[in-house]
Design a protein around this motif. Structure first.
Motif, PDB file in Angstrom:
ATOM      1  N   GLN A 220       0.829  -1.199   0.000  1.00  0.00           N
ATOM      2  CA  GLN A 220       0.000   0.000   0.000  1.00  0.00           C
ATOM      3  C   GLN A 220       0.868   1.256   0.000  1.00  0.00           C
ATOM      4  OE1 GLN A 220      -3.381  -0.370  -0.418  1.00  0.00           O
ATOM      5  NE2 GLN A 220      -3.139   1.788  -0.997  1.00  0.00           N
ATOM      6  N   ALA A 221       1.951   1.228   0.769  1.00  0.00           N
ATOM      7  CA  ALA A 221       2.833   2.409   0.855  1.00  0.00           C
ATOM      8  C   ALA A 221       3.454   2.711  -0.508  1.00  0.00           C
ATOM      9  CB  ALA A 221       3.927   2.150   1.889  1.00  0.00           C
ATOM     10  N   LEU A 222       3.884   1.650  -1.192  1.00  0.00           N
ATOM     11  CA  LEU A 222       4.504   1.868  -2.496  1.00  0.00           C
ATOM     12  C   LEU A 222       3.467   2.335  -3.519  1.00  0.00           C
ATOM     13  CD1 LEU A 222       7.030   1.798  -4.196  1.00  0.00           C
ATOM     14  CD2 LEU A 222       6.712  -0.650  -4.549  1.00  0.00           C
ATOM     15  N   LEU A 223       2.317   1.704  -3.502  1.00  0.00           N
ATOM     16  CA  LEU A 223       1.267   2.069  -4.445  1.00  0.00           C
ATOM     17  C   LEU A 223       0.790   3.502  -4.210  1.00  0.00           C
ATOM     18  CD1 LEU A 223      -0.172   0.663  -6.796  1.00  0.00           C
ATOM     19  CD2 LEU A 223      -1.942  -0.089  -5.185  1.00  0.00           C
ATOM     20  N   ASP A 224       0.759   3.934  -2.938  1.00  0.00           N
ATOM     21  CA  ASP A 224       0.352   5.319  -2.635  1.00  0.00           C
ATOM     22  C   ASP A 224       1.328   6.322  -3.258  1.00  0.00           C
ATOM     23  OD1 ASP A 224      -1.905   4.527  -1.291  1.00  0.00           O
ATOM     24  OD2 ASP A 224      -1.031   4.738   0.719  1.00  0.00           O
ATOM     25  N   ILE A 225       2.600   5.977  -3.271  1.00  0.00           N
ATOM     26  CA  ILE A 225       3.580   6.856  -3.946  1.00  0.00           C
ATOM     27  C   ILE A 225       3.375   6.788  -5.462  1.00  0.00           C
ATOM     28  CG2 ILE A 225       6.047   7.195  -4.436  1.00  0.00           C
ATOM     29  CD1 ILE A 225       6.618   6.110  -1.593  1.00  0.00           C
ATOM     30  N   GLN A 226       3.252   5.562  -5.979  1.00  0.00           N
ATOM     31  CA  GLN A 226       3.148   5.390  -7.432  1.00  0.00           C
ATOM     32  C   GLN A 226       1.906   6.063  -8.002  1.00  0.00           C
ATOM     33  OE1 GLN A 226       3.488   1.078  -7.332  1.00  0.00           O
ATOM     34  NE2 GLN A 226       5.607   1.155  -8.072  1.00  0.00           N
ATOM     35  N   GLU A 227       0.828   6.034  -7.233  1.00  0.00           N
ATOM     36  CA  GLU A 227      -0.430   6.606  -7.724  1.00  0.00           C
ATOM     37  C   GLU A 227      -0.650   8.030  -7.231  1.00  0.00           C
ATOM     38  OE1 GLU A 227      -3.312   3.576  -6.722  1.00  0.00           O
ATOM     39  OE2 GLU A 227      -2.797   2.421  -8.523  1.00  0.00           O
ATOM     40  N   GLY A 228       0.387   8.597  -6.612  1.00  0.00           N
ATOM     41  CA  GLY A 228       0.361  10.029  -6.298  1.00  0.00           C
ATOM     42  C   GLY A 228      -0.461  10.423  -5.073  1.00  0.00           C
ATOM     43  N   ARG A 229      -0.839   9.457  -4.229  1.00  0.00           N
ATOM     44  CA  ARG A 229      -1.599   9.808  -3.023  1.00  0.00           C
ATOM     45  C   ARG A 229      -0.682  10.162  -1.865  1.00  0.00           C
ATOM     46  NH1 ARG A 229      -4.373   5.484  -5.095  1.00  0.00           N
ATOM     47  NH2 ARG A 229      -3.040   4.103  -3.897  1.00  0.00           N
ATOM     48  N   ALA A 230       0.546   9.632  -1.897  1.00  0.00           N
ATOM     49  CA  ALA A 230       1.490   9.921  -0.809  1.00  0.00           C
ATOM     50  C   ALA A 230       2.624  10.769  -1.354  1.00  0.00           C
ATOM     51  CB  ALA A 230       2.036   8.611  -0.238  1.00  0.00           C
ATOM     52  N   GLU A 231       3.241  11.517  -0.450  1.00  0.00           N
ATOM     53  CA  GLU A 231       4.358  12.371  -0.836  1.00  0.00           C
ATOM     54  C   GLU A 231       5.505  11.497  -1.368  1.00  0.00           C
ATOM     55  OE1 GLU A 231       7.673  15.340   1.162  1.00  0.00           O
ATOM     56  OE2 GLU A 231       6.226  14.306   2.445  1.00  0.00           O
ATOM     57  N   ASP A 232       6.111  11.917  -2.453  1.00  0.00           N
ATOM     58  CA  ASP A 232       7.216  11.169  -3.078  1.00  0.00           C
ATOM     59  C   ASP A 232       8.533  11.677  -2.494  1.00  0.00           C
ATOM     60  OD1 ASP A 232       8.947   9.785  -4.698  1.00  0.00           O
ATOM     61  OD2 ASP A 232       8.605  11.060  -6.448  1.00  0.00           O
ATOM     62  N   ARG A 233       8.830  11.255  -1.251  1.00  0.00           N
ATOM     63  CA  ARG A 233      10.035  11.748  -0.566  1.00  0.00           C
ATOM     64  C   ARG A 233      11.313  11.234  -1.227  1.00  0.00           C
ATOM     65  NH1 ARG A 233      11.238  10.467   4.447  1.00  0.00           N
ATOM     66  NH2 ARG A 233      10.097   8.505   4.563  1.00  0.00           N
ATOM     67  N   TYR A 234      11.176  10.218  -2.060  1.00  0.00           N
ATOM     68  CA  TYR A 234      12.370   9.588  -2.631  1.00  0.00           C
ATOM     69  C   TYR A 234      12.713  10.113  -4.026  1.00  0.00           C
ATOM     70  CZ  TYR A 234      11.053   6.391   1.099  1.00  0.00           C
ATOM     71  OH  TYR A 234      10.711   5.856   2.308  1.00  0.00           O
ATOM     72  N   GLY A 235      11.821  10.901  -4.584  1.00  0.00           N
ATOM     73  CA  GLY A 235      12.062  11.370  -5.958  1.00  0.00           C
ATOM     74  C   GLY A 235      11.949  10.251  -6.980  1.00  0.00           C
ATOM     75  N   TRP A 236      11.046   9.309  -6.726  1.00  0.00           N
ATOM     76  CA  TRP A 236      10.926   8.147  -7.612  1.00  0.00           C
ATOM     77  C   TRP A 236      10.045   8.416  -8.831  1.00  0.00           C
ATOM     78  CZ3 TRP A 236       9.880   4.103  -3.147  1.00  0.00           C
ATOM     79  CH2 TRP A 236      11.106   3.756  -2.547  1.00  0.00           C
TER      80      TRP A 236
END
Lengths: 356, 356
Positions: free
Chosen positions: A330-346
């Motif tokens: 869920q954490a990874l998908l939240d980054i990939q789908e733009g719901r979570a902050e992309d702290r890693y610049g991925w």
């Protein structure tokens, strides 16, 4: 170098109607990116209608296996932008795979042009539901037409795309493959090349007859430590520690694997990259010390493992689906789908999804 | 099943002019045989003009390495007949290779129809000098177009041909490959599949920079016994005994290898199929106990080895070119080219070479 956009590609996209049922990797987008290489010199990239390719019957790829590929996804953000996940990692890995098979590598800029152009022009084909995506498939092949066993002087690079549903691997039942090995010692196991996959099909067929889903491959040098699944990396959870096989030269360096290691460490887990001896692992599963195991890859992101079967018996993971797997997914998908902050610049945002 | 002969194929053959310089595997005949398979059902075979083939960019062969091939030769007899050498052995091996990669096998009758039809219609392209031949290349590939890692439901089978000069491998300088291995334990080393050849190119490139010609591959399970060269089987001569690696599952069962073993035994040599430990072999070469070594395969038939190089030094074979290699090569070639009696029933005469 500029990219040529064939007007027919644009009209094909305008006329395209998405099928109601997508599946994974089965529906192919109506355009593709291509470039050719002769003696190390790459042509301009082109976006053209998806159409059959023309190959000389003596092309090296058809005889001597000079082919490698990548897989990555374009996602739709909540603001209806299209975004790519770490495409430069795929560019680097394809360059490595090409080198392993003595192929002319695709320059990073051309690789990125290819995946970005396809993702952007196909932005309307990026499905909207969580877990869905536009799966991108860059691939490279040797096309020189003669029957000598030697590296090709000419290559074709393509990027095709598949609007796809979430890849549900379910709670996977693995079988420990003790007879075959996936890759040779000093072989092509750490490159994403066709031969690895062709060699795995027989094992997969055997274990499916026994009611299992995927082979758990052992290291070819010692035949006792875990390497990976046919197309996914492996993790075992013991308490607050995640164990995953080290990059030993015979496993693929998964982009999802690398991302999960970073995410897990930031969430307080210890992650150990090392040898996982299969007999030890099975004991730890039997005793409950290893409560959870999962596999990861671009398609499924994270998939829980429910059972590991071996000639000696079948070992059930007590936590399946596993809470660690679920929360990391869920954490990874939240980054990939733009719901979570992309702290890693991925993420690479390519722009708004508009009608072309 | 009847074979369809495209009239255009016949007219292409009538118009064809052989180039003056042939090389090996470089000049391609102007016709080809093809058949397709869907869900296990094979179409009728066709002889058609040689032309580019059309493949969906998502075809399994381009991504997951589902391809296998064979190599055999058509010879011209002193009576101007065209003859094939043991084609049923190639048919059986291709069926084995197909099974290893979960491909629909080519039925023996279709395989033989393919090689016979091409050889007979191309009879005028079989060169006349001793050692020259029409090299035939049957190959099979998975063509289903989707991106799932699974066996293809559809296949294409082709036979193409190359009028070729004698393949002069010369007195070969081998390098002992201690880092890479050619095939995995339980891998695809005993099948004739593209991935094996792709994986060997890097090693070949490295040793050529050192002034060697071919890798001498070691067994992947023990990394100490000799397996084979990248495309040829290995023999060492010690007195009146010939040693060659046993069919251990990771080497290819060469048709030339099998034929030479039979010929050598009938000529009074003892032939031992077993393990050849590389360090022992190098000692025996250094002491002169092993005076001669050679490699064999369809293309070169028999090639003497002059040097075996290793990190510890370079070992010169005292008899190079070797008398055993030369006499066996001549004996086999005399049968293949119809000068010697075919006591083994190896040759299949296809008929007189006439103008079609």
């Amino acid at each position: 170098m500029s990219i040529y956009i064939d007007p027919d590609a644009v009209s094909r996209l305008r006329q395209y109607e998405m099928p109601g049922k997508l599946g994974f990797g089965r529906v192919i987008a109506p355009v593709m990116f291509r470039a050719v290489c002769q003696d190390g010199c790459w042509s301009r990239g082109e976006l053209v209608p998806y159409t059959a390719l023309s190959l000389d019957p003596a092309a090296k790829v058809l005889h001597y296996g000079q082919s490698c590929f990548e897989g990555l996804k374009a996602y739709r953000t909540p603001d209806d932008e299209v975004a790519l996940f770490r495409p430069e990692k795929n560019a680097a890995r394809m360059a490595y795979s090409a080198k392993r098979l003595c192929m002319s590598p695709v320059p990073e800029s051309l690789f990125l042009d290819g995946v970005r152009t396809v993702a952007l022009y196909c932005a309307n084909l990026v499905p909207a539901n969580s877990g869905e995506s536009l799966y991108l498939r860059p691939f490279l092949m040797g096309t020189q037409a003669d029957l000598t066993v030697s590296a090709s002087a000419s290559y074709m690079f393509y990027v095709i795309a598949s609007p796809s549903e979430a890849y549900h691997a379910g709670n996977m039942r693995l079988w420990v493959e003790r007879d075959d090995t996936r890759a040779a010692v000093g072989g092509t196991g750490d490159a994403k090349v066709g031969g690895n996959y062709a060699a795995s099909l027989l094992s997969t067929g055997r274990l499916r007859e026994r009611g299992y889903d995927q082979s758990l491959w052992l290291n070819p040098a010692n035949r006792s430590s875990v390497d990976e699944l046919s197309g996914m990396n492996f993790f075992a959870v013991m308490g607050e520690v995640l164990y995953t096989p080290a990059l030993n030269g015979s496993i693929l360096e998964g982009v999802t694997r690398a991302s999960l290691i970073e995410l897990a460490r930031d969430r307080g887990y210890q992650v150990v990259e090392g040898e996982i001896h299969i007999n030890e692992l099975l004991k730890q599963v039997a005793s409950g010390v290893c409560s959870e195991a999962f596999a990861c890859g671009t398609a499924a992101i994270v998939s829980s493992i429910s059972v590991i079967g071996d000639a000696g018996g079948s070992y059930r993971l007590s936590k399946a689906p596993g809470p660690v797997a679920q929360s990391l997914r869920q954490a990874l998908l939240d980054i990939q789908e733009g719901r979570a902050e992309d702290r890693y610049g991925w993420m690479q945002l390519l722009g708004a999804i508009t009608n072309i």
